[in-house]
Structures are given as C-alpha cells and as structure tokens.
Design a protein around this motif. Structure first.
Motif, PDB file in Angstrom:
ATOM      1  N   GLY A 156       1.808   1.705 -10.369  1.00 24.74           N
ATOM      2  CA  GLY A 156       0.770   1.053  -9.584  1.00 24.74           C
ATOM      3  C   GLY A 156      -0.231   1.995  -8.947  1.00 24.74           C
ATOM      4  O   GLY A 156      -1.047   1.565  -8.128  1.00 24.74           O
ATOM      5  N   VAL A 157      -0.185   3.270  -9.298  1.00 26.63           N
ATOM      6  CA  VAL A 157      -1.139   4.236  -8.760  1.00 26.63           C
ATOM      7  C   VAL A 157      -2.454   4.102  -9.516  1.00 26.63           C
ATOM      8  O   VAL A 157      -2.477   4.132 -10.748  1.00 26.63           O
ATOM      9  CB  VAL A 157      -0.600   5.674  -8.880  1.00 26.63           C
ATOM     10  N   THR A 158      -3.543   3.939  -8.797  1.00 27.96           N
ATOM     11  CA  THR A 158      -4.847   3.793  -9.439  1.00 27.96           C
ATOM     12  C   THR A 158      -5.290   5.126 -10.052  1.00 27.96           C
ATOM     13  O   THR A 158      -4.773   6.192  -9.696  1.00 27.96           O
ATOM     14  CB  THR A 158      -5.906   3.328  -8.435  1.00 27.96           C
ATOM     15  N   ALA A 159      -6.271   5.037 -10.942  1.00 25.95           N
ATOM     16  CA  ALA A 159      -6.761   6.248 -11.604  1.00 25.95           C
ATOM     17  C   ALA A 159      -7.351   7.222 -10.588  1.00 25.95           C
ATOM     18  O   ALA A 159      -7.128   8.441 -10.678  1.00 25.95           O
ATOM     19  CB  ALA A 159      -7.805   5.872 -12.651  1.00 25.95           C
TER      20      ALA A 159
ATOM     21  N   TYR B  83       0.829  -1.208   0.000  1.00 27.84           N
ATOM     22  CA  TYR B  83       0.000   0.000   0.000  1.00 27.84           C
ATOM     23  C   TYR B  83       0.868   1.264   0.000  1.00 27.84           C
ATOM     24  O   TYR B  83       0.471   2.303   0.537  1.00 27.84           O
ATOM     25  CB  TYR B  83      -0.949  -0.014   1.205  1.00 27.84           C
TER      26      TYR B  83
ATOM     27  N   ARG C  11      -4.489   8.814  -8.590  1.00 31.10           N
ATOM     28  CA  ARG C  11      -3.738   9.748  -9.427  1.00 31.10           C
ATOM     29  C   ARG C  11      -4.503  11.067  -9.590  1.00 31.10           C
ATOM     30  O   ARG C  11      -3.910  12.145  -9.567  1.00 31.10           O
ATOM     31  CB  ARG C  11      -3.464   9.120 -10.799  1.00 31.10           C
TER      32      ARG C  11
END
Length: 218
Positions: free
Chosen positions: A195-198, A162, A201
């Motif tokens: 690996g950052v989600t939309a 995480y 971001r």
C-alpha cells in the motif's frame, strides 16, 4: 361426464369465482397498497440519490469557487462560510482551512483547525487519524519526544489507514534523534510495506541511500 356432473362442476366453479371476488373486494386494497408502497419507495429512493448528488456537486462547486480566489484571506473567509451538511464535509473544510492557514504562516490557526477534526467524534475515523497525523507533522519538533513517538506508534499500527505515512514520520524522528541504524531498519521495512504509494516509496528509497543503506533488490 353426465349432465349432472357438468352442472355440479359449473356451480363449484361459480362458487369459487364468487369467493375469489369476495376476497378481492375484502383484501384487494392490501395488494394495491403494496404496489403503491413499492413504486413510491423506489421513487423516493431515486429522489434521495438525486438530491444527495446535487448537494455534493453544490458543495464541491462552492469549494472550487473559494479556492479560485487569488487573495488568501478571501479564500479562507469564503471557505468558512460554506455550509457542511453531510458527514465528513466539515472535516474536509477544516483540512482546507488548515492548509490555507499554514500557507499564510498562521500555524496556530492551522493547529486549531486540525485539532477540531481530531477531536470530532462525529467525523469519520479515517479523517480523525489524518488530522492527528497532520498535527504531528506540524507540531512534531515542538512536542515532547515520548508523546510524539507514542502517538505515531498508534497511527502506525497494522491496519491503520495511514500506517505508511506514520512510519515515514517515525523514521524521520529517529534520524533527528541521531538513531541512524534504527531509522535505516525502519525505512527498509517501510520499503517492503503493502500500500505504499510511488511517491512515498521514492522518498523511502532516497532516505535508505542517504543513511548509507542499500535498497532491497538493488
């Protein structure tokens, strides 16, 4: 081939056949046992898979039935009665219980549920770290800054499951402390993380603009 040679060959063949039959009578049970074990092992494996699938489906159905209730107290009570027989199931129930408690404004119960997961050595490590992160989000404002920062730094280590979410919390903590430049630098770094989600971001880009920065590439 002479009649003598033919006779000798026939006798040798009979002897070999007799020996083979003798070996089969003596050791043939081993082959039969091997076949039985292979077939039985395959059947047992399939039964175990079917059993695990049925148990997982029953667990999921029980959770859905609990969450389908309109009364928050009834939801929490039903969730507490669901048995957790597989690794991770207890942690999942604790997360749901924490969400229900937080929704009802019972922060003490939410913290207790999350602390139970965070301190459970039998729970998967990813679940334990998620519980720690949720605890930091829940208790962050009331914690000593040094303690909070130290725990967030551990969760934001490279390779941690995480890391992006922990970095977001680090940035928000810096903003709360008035360290705008440090927060902006951290959010700029987070925007480039893999690996950052939309959704994350988008939040990061918004924070960069709010802090007076300009998102990279724009």
């Amino acid at each position: 081939m002479s009649e003598t040679d033919s006779f000798i060959e026939e006798v040798a063949e009979e002897v070999r056949r007799d020996r083979l039959f003798a070996l089969l009578r003596k050791y043939g049970w081993i082959g039969i046992l091997a076949v039985v074990l292979i077939v039985g092992g395959a059947a047992w494996n399939e039964w175990q898979k079917a059993q695990a699938k049925a148990e997982a489906e029953a667990f999921g159905d029980a959770i859905l039935a609990a969450l389908d209730q309109d009364d928050p107290a009834a939801r929490a009570e039903t969730l507490a009665t669901i048995p957790a027989d597989q690794p991770g199931q207890g942690a999942l129930l604790a997360f749901l219980a924490a969400e229900e408690a937080q929704t009802q404004g019972n922060l003490a119960a939410a913290e207790a549920a999350l602390e139970g997961v965070a301190g459970d050595a039998s729970a998967p490590e990813s679940y334990r770290q998620l519980a720690q992160l949720k605890l930091l989000i829940l208790k962050g404002p009331s914690m000593a800054a040094d303690e909070r920062d130290q725990k967030l730094a551990a969760l934001a280590m490279p390779g941690a499951p995480y890391r992006p979410l922990a970095m977001e919390q680090q940035g928000l903590a810096l903003v709360a402390e008035g360290k705008t430049e440090d927060a902006l630098a951290l959010f700029q770094q987070l925007a480039q993380e893999a690996g950052v989600t939309a959704g994350l971001r988008q939040r990061v880009l918004q924070m960069i603009v709010v802090l007076g920065g300009e998102p990279a590439g724009q």
